[in-house]
Design a protein around this motif. Structure first.
Motif, short mmCIF file in Angstrom:
data_model
loop_
_atom_site.label_atom_id
_atom_site.label_comp_id
_atom_site.label_asym_id
_atom_site.label_seq_id
_atom_site.Cartn_x
_atom_site.Cartn_y
_atom_site.Cartn_z
N PHE A 155 0.83 -1.20 0.00
CA PHE A 155 0.00 0.00 0.00
C PHE A 155 0.87 1.26 0.00
O PHE A 155 2.01 1.25 0.46
CB PHE A 155 -0.94 0.02 1.21
CG PHE A 155 -1.93 -1.10 1.22
CD1 PHE A 155 -3.15 -0.96 0.56
CD2 PHE A 155 -1.66 -2.29 1.88
CE1 PHE A 155 -4.07 -2.00 0.55
CE2 PHE A 155 -2.58 -3.33 1.88
CZ PHE A 155 -3.79 -3.19 1.22
N LYS A 190 -9.48 7.00 5.16
CA LYS A 190 -10.57 6.03 5.29
C LYS A 190 -10.10 4.60 4.99
O LYS A 190 -10.43 3.66 5.70
CB LYS A 190 -11.70 6.40 4.32
CG LYS A 190 -12.28 7.79 4.52
CD LYS A 190 -13.05 7.89 5.81
CE LYS A 190 -13.78 9.22 5.91
NZ LYS A 190 -14.57 9.34 7.16
N ARG A 191 -9.33 4.45 3.91
CA ARG A 191 -8.83 3.15 3.49
C ARG A 191 -7.44 3.31 2.91
O ARG A 191 -7.13 4.36 2.33
CB ARG A 191 -9.75 2.52 2.42
CG ARG A 191 -11.14 2.15 2.90
CD ARG A 191 -11.97 1.59 1.75
NE ARG A 191 -13.29 1.16 2.17
CZ ARG A 191 -14.32 1.97 2.35
NH1 ARG A 191 -14.18 3.27 2.10
NH2 ARG A 191 -15.49 1.50 2.74
N PRO A 192 -6.59 2.28 3.02
CA PRO A 192 -5.26 2.38 2.39
C PRO A 192 -5.36 2.26 0.88
O PRO A 192 -6.23 1.57 0.35
CB PRO A 192 -4.50 1.19 2.99
CG PRO A 192 -5.56 0.20 3.35
CD PRO A 192 -6.75 1.02 3.77
N VAL A 193 -4.49 2.97 0.18
CA VAL A 193 -4.47 2.96 -1.29
C VAL A 193 -3.50 1.88 -1.77
O VAL A 193 -2.33 1.89 -1.40
CB VAL A 193 -4.02 4.33 -1.84
CG1 VAL A 193 -3.96 4.29 -3.36
CG2 VAL A 193 -4.96 5.43 -1.36
N ARG A 220 -10.48 9.17 -4.40
CA ARG A 220 -11.34 8.04 -4.73
C ARG A 220 -10.68 7.12 -5.76
O ARG A 220 -9.73 7.50 -6.43
CB ARG A 220 -12.69 8.53 -5.27
CG ARG A 220 -13.52 9.29 -4.24
CD ARG A 220 -14.87 9.72 -4.79
NE ARG A 220 -15.66 10.43 -3.80
CZ ARG A 220 -16.49 9.83 -2.94
NH1 ARG A 220 -16.66 8.51 -3.00
NH2 ARG A 220 -17.16 10.54 -2.06
N SER A 221 -11.25 5.95 -5.88
CA SER A 221 -10.80 5.00 -6.88
C SER A 221 -11.17 5.48 -8.27
O SER A 221 -11.93 6.44 -8.44
CB SER A 221 -11.43 3.62 -6.61
OG SER A 221 -12.85 3.73 -6.63
N THR A 226 -14.93 3.83 -4.36
CA THR A 226 -14.19 3.65 -3.12
C THR A 226 -13.60 4.98 -2.67
O THR A 226 -12.86 5.62 -3.41
CB THR A 226 -13.05 2.62 -3.30
OG1 THR A 226 -13.59 1.38 -3.74
CG2 THR A 226 -12.30 2.42 -1.99
N TYR A 228 -11.01 6.77 -0.40
CA TYR A 228 -9.78 6.48 0.34
C TYR A 228 -9.48 7.53 1.41
O TYR A 228 -9.05 7.19 2.51
CB TYR A 228 -8.59 6.40 -0.63
CG TYR A 228 -8.63 5.22 -1.55
CD1 TYR A 228 -8.50 3.91 -1.07
CD2 TYR A 228 -8.79 5.38 -2.93
CE1 TYR A 228 -8.54 2.81 -1.91
CE2 TYR A 228 -8.82 4.29 -3.79
CZ TYR A 228 -8.69 3.01 -3.28
OH TYR A 228 -8.72 1.93 -4.12
N SER A 229 -9.70 8.79 1.08
CA SER A 229 -9.37 9.87 2.02
C SER A 229 -10.27 11.06 1.78
O SER A 229 -10.78 11.28 0.67
CB SER A 229 -7.91 10.30 1.88
OG SER A 229 -7.02 9.25 2.09
#
Length: 251
Positions: A155, A190-193, A220-221, A226, A228-229
């Motif tokens: 990541f 929010k989530r790892p990239v 976002r993805s 998704t 991410y931040s």
């Protein structure tokens, strides 16, 4: 988090000399202004497609270039810079902007410095291109993080994501108000990239209040499903950097 003035000037270079862009009105005759301390190498636009770009990166790039055809969006080219002999101009700039910090600037080290996001070979670090919509006051950055930006195995390092958020938010501020420095940047991860994936960083100028700019941003993805931040810059504080009214001596 203070964004370096060098990085700001790097970003400001994206706003000058754009192919097909309207030229600023001619200035009245007066004393010639010297360049601050950097000069651009216009032979290499690092925001153009490279062999290291993934299929997703190229696809998104083509989609946004299509949006540029009607003039609603503009691609912001980025050129590399190198230090020039008049380093003392930069020292004067720092004295006017951040007097307490000026004594920490080493002239010899400055002459050897380069922009952080350009310090990796193609494909290994920061691969990105930005587009701007003036009507919406919106900046979009397409970012592909290379293998040398790893944090947790597999990541991207959170600092690499923060760097590109900072750069994108900064571009929104620069396009709206000119040269600025970040006074506050808040990021919620929010989530790892995933490493080497492509993300879309969307930054929007929400409002201005005097010398303060309020900017929001998310990462976002590619398909935008998704998150991410999320980030806010509230506010970005603009300061006078000296008596000269020239745009390059104001932050």
């Amino acid at each position: 988090m203070l964004r370096s003035c060098a990085a700001r000037l790097h970003a400001l270079g994206a706003l000058r000399g754009l192919p097909g862009a309207a030229r600023p009105p001619a200035r009245s005759p007066g004393p010639a202004r010297r360049s601050l301390f950097l000069e651009a190498d216009f032979h290499k636009d690092s925001s153009l497609p490279k062999p290291s770009w993934s299929k997703d990166m190229r696809l998104l790039f083509d989609q946004f270039m299509k949006k540029c055809e009607d003039g609603s969006w503009t691609r912001l080219p980025f050129y590399s810079y190198k230090a020039v002999q008049n380093v003392h101009d930069f020292i004067a700039f720092i004295h006017g902007s951040l007097p307490s910090t000026a004594k920490l600037v080493d002239k010899e080290q400055l002459s050897q410095a380069q922009i952080f996001t350009e310090s990796f070979k193609d494909g290994l670090g920061f691969e990105y291109v930005m587009f701007y919509n003036d009507a919406e006051k919106r900046t979009v950055c397409l970012f592909q993080g290379g293998p040398h930006l790893q944090g947790m195995p597999g990541f991207l390092h959170g600092g690499a994501v923060a760097t590109m958020i900072d750069a994108t938010v900064g571009m929104s501020a620069i396009k709206a108000e000119g040269l600025v420095m970040t006074a506050n940047l808040n990021i919620n991860f929010k989530r790892p990239v995933p490493l080497c994936s492509v993300v879309v960083i969307n930054s929007h100028l929400d409002k201005t209040e005097g010398r303060k700019l309020f900017i929001s941003c998310d990462v976002r993805s590619v398909d935008e499903t998704t998150l991410y931040s999320e980030a806010t810059s509230s506010p970005s504080s603009r300061r006078k950097c000296g008596p000269s009214p020239a745009p390059l001596t104001r932050c």
